[in-house]
Design an enzyme around this catalytic site. Sequence first.
Site, PDB file in Angstrom:
ATOM      1  N   GLU A 143       0.824  -1.210   0.000  1.00 26.07           N
ATOM      2  CA  GLU A 143       0.000   0.000   0.000  1.00 26.07           C
ATOM      3  C   GLU A 143       0.862   1.266   0.000  1.00 26.07           C
ATOM      4  O   GLU A 143       0.537   2.242  -0.660  1.00 26.07           O
ATOM      5  CB  GLU A 143      -0.958   0.015   1.201  1.00 26.07           C
ATOM      6  CG  GLU A 143      -2.108  -0.966   1.085  1.00 26.07           C
ATOM      7  CD  GLU A 143      -3.058  -0.661  -0.075  1.00 26.07           C
ATOM      8  OE1 GLU A 143      -3.069   0.485  -0.565  1.00 26.07           O
ATOM      9  OE2 GLU A 143      -3.781  -1.578  -0.492  1.00 26.07           O
ATOM     10  N   TYR A 174      -6.572   6.270   4.616  1.00 24.99           N
ATOM     11  CA  TYR A 174      -6.811   5.234   3.613  1.00 24.99           C
ATOM     12  C   TYR A 174      -5.955   3.992   3.905  1.00 24.99           C
ATOM     13  O   TYR A 174      -6.450   2.862   3.952  1.00 24.99           O
ATOM     14  CB  TYR A 174      -6.515   5.748   2.183  1.00 24.99           C
ATOM     15  CG  TYR A 174      -6.344   4.571   1.265  1.00 24.99           C
ATOM     16  CD1 TYR A 174      -7.452   3.821   0.873  1.00 24.99           C
ATOM     17  CD2 TYR A 174      -5.070   4.116   0.883  1.00 24.99           C
ATOM     18  CE1 TYR A 174      -7.310   2.678   0.102  1.00 24.99           C
ATOM     19  CE2 TYR A 174      -4.915   2.979   0.117  1.00 24.99           C
ATOM     20  CZ  TYR A 174      -6.045   2.267  -0.268  1.00 24.99           C
ATOM     21  OH  TYR A 174      -5.896   1.122  -1.004  1.00 24.99           O
ATOM     22  N   ASP A 226      -9.827   4.511  -1.890  1.00 23.21           N
ATOM     23  CA  ASP A 226      -8.734   5.128  -2.647  1.00 23.21           C
ATOM     24  C   ASP A 226      -9.346   5.854  -3.852  1.00 23.21           C
ATOM     25  O   ASP A 226     -10.570   5.913  -4.000  1.00 23.21           O
ATOM     26  CB  ASP A 226      -7.698   4.079  -3.073  1.00 23.21           C
ATOM     27  CG  ASP A 226      -8.224   3.153  -4.159  1.00 23.21           C
ATOM     28  OD1 ASP A 226      -9.453   3.123  -4.376  1.00 23.21           O
ATOM     29  OD2 ASP A 226      -7.411   2.465  -4.800  1.00 23.21           O
ATOM     30  N   CYS A 233     -14.866   0.141 -14.446  1.00 22.01           N
ATOM     31  CA  CYS A 233     -15.303   1.532 -14.230  1.00 22.01           C
ATOM     32  C   CYS A 233     -14.088   2.449 -14.346  1.00 22.01           C
ATOM     33  O   CYS A 233     -13.688   3.116 -13.403  1.00 22.01           O
ATOM     34  CB  CYS A 233     -15.984   1.662 -12.869  1.00 22.01           C
ATOM     35  SG  CYS A 233     -16.941   3.176 -12.688  1.00 22.01           S
ATOM     36  N   CYS A 261     -19.850   0.311 -19.083  1.00 19.74           N
ATOM     37  CA  CYS A 261     -21.191   0.219 -18.483  1.00 19.74           C
ATOM     38  C   CYS A 261     -22.053  -0.912 -19.045  1.00 19.74           C
ATOM     39  O   CYS A 261     -22.777  -1.554 -18.267  1.00 19.74           O
ATOM     40  CB  CYS A 261     -21.910   1.554 -18.603  1.00 19.74           C
ATOM     41  SG  CYS A 261     -20.965   2.912 -17.900  1.00 19.74           S
ATOM     42  N   CYS A 274     -21.477  -4.011 -17.102  1.00 17.91           N
ATOM     43  CA  CYS A 274     -21.139  -3.783 -15.683  1.00 17.91           C
ATOM     44  C   CYS A 274     -22.166  -4.429 -14.756  1.00 17.91           C
ATOM     45  O   CYS A 274     -23.372  -4.197 -14.898  1.00 17.91           O
ATOM     46  CB  CYS A 274     -21.078  -2.280 -15.429  1.00 17.91           C
ATOM     47  SG  CYS A 274     -20.939  -1.891 -13.678  1.00 17.91           S
ATOM     48  N   CYS A 278     -26.732   1.994 -10.826  1.00 15.59           N
ATOM     49  CA  CYS A 278     -25.783   3.109 -10.947  1.00 15.59           C
ATOM     50  C   CYS A 278     -26.481   4.384 -11.401  1.00 15.59           C
ATOM     51  O   CYS A 278     -26.987   4.477 -12.521  1.00 15.59           O
ATOM     52  CB  CYS A 278     -24.682   2.728 -11.935  1.00 15.59           C
ATOM     53  SG  CYS A 278     -23.495   4.055 -12.198  1.00 15.59           S
TER      54      CYS A 278
HETATM   55  S1  SF4 Z   1     -22.498   1.394 -14.724  1.00 14.06           S
HETATM   56 FE1  SF4 Z   1     -21.747   2.827 -13.197  1.00 14.06          FE
HETATM   57  S2  SF4 Z   1     -20.382   1.595 -11.888  1.00 14.06           S
HETATM   58 FE2  SF4 Z   1     -20.726   0.423 -13.797  1.00 14.06          FE
HETATM   59  S3  SF4 Z   1     -19.021   0.987 -15.138  1.00 14.06           S
HETATM   60 FE3  SF4 Z   1     -20.711   2.364 -15.609  1.00 14.06          FE
HETATM   61  S4  SF4 Z   1     -20.350   4.160 -14.315  1.00 14.06           S
HETATM   62 FE4  SF4 Z   1     -19.109   2.497 -13.488  1.00 14.06          FE
END
Ligand code: SF4
Length: 337
Positions: A31, A114, A132, A184, A191, A194, A200
């Site tokens: 880290e 963090y 982070d 992301c 997306c 995802c 989201c």
């Molecule tokens: S849907 Fe939302 S969390 Fe998923 S990649 Fe797209 S912006 Fe990122």
Amino acid sequence: MFAWYDRHGRTLPWRRRWPELTPAYHVWLSEIMLQQTVVATVIPYFLDFTRRWPTVCDLAAAPAEDVMSAWAGLGYYARARNLHRAAQIVCSDHGGLFPQNVEGLRALPGIGPYTAGAIAAIAFGQPSIVVDGNIERVMARYFAVATPLPAAKADIGALYATVRPDERPSDFPQALMDFANAVCTPKAPGCPGCPLADGCAARQADAQRDFPVKPPKKAKPVRRGIAFVALDSDGRAYLQTRPERGMLGGMLAFPSAGWTDADQAYDRDDPSASAPFAADWALAGRPVAHVFTHFTLDMDVAVARLARRGDGPEWQTVRPASLPTLMRKVWDAAKRA
Ligand code: SF4
């Protein structure tokens, strides 16, 4: 998230999967190295450190110059000094065992909120807050956090706690980091495939790239400095260890001027005025360019070739691997001159 992580998560030398926990020494070391530094750069350094110093007490017992030399090229050298001090405290005050809670970890040099949260979660399986820059991006998008960074940090930490599951506490932040890196991403979030897309908020508003909201960028100031590379008749160079505090603190370096607050001024009409000693100094072509966090540096390089053998411990055979990146560039420019 865990289904995605179990299929796509990275295999890294400092990583183990729940319920097996990574040793705190390895989490901490990785880290600290990963602060401001990408994974591919860190891996060989991590392997080298753990081979040389298998335990935190081995690291604590190492001479400071060996630690600084092994760190050379990773940048942000205050990290290495704090790393060594923290190892000594863990070894002398805690019997070689890292504190297992965020407060105890934060009392060690170089460990901020963090890093403390990451060690507590990953090494000790505690439900801490681990946010982070990568996790920040996912959270800011998922919840469409409108407050600009860094003011949004507290809100994002609170939101993280609302989605953090009870199971696999050490895997959750690592899964999110890998997901942020692979899916992301800052510029081209994936997306359509995802697993978080349904919930989201940024995706639903088709505004993924608007989050996280960043403050307006300030242009980096440009500084001008000069480094002096003197070579003796044996081809050895004049090198000094920089003061502990300040830029490149504790690192081996060519003498230089004009680029830090503590430096002697650099008069470009009279470059040799700030040289470490009188010699036949000649400027070597174009300045070396280097970018620091808060400024950009253009460093002139002056070279002097002495007809005699240098006298004193400063005269050394140059080992580029022991020099910070800026000084490696200076050395390359001097060799071309
Ligand atoms: S849907 Fe939302 S969390 Fe998923 S990649 Fe797209 S912006 Fe990122």
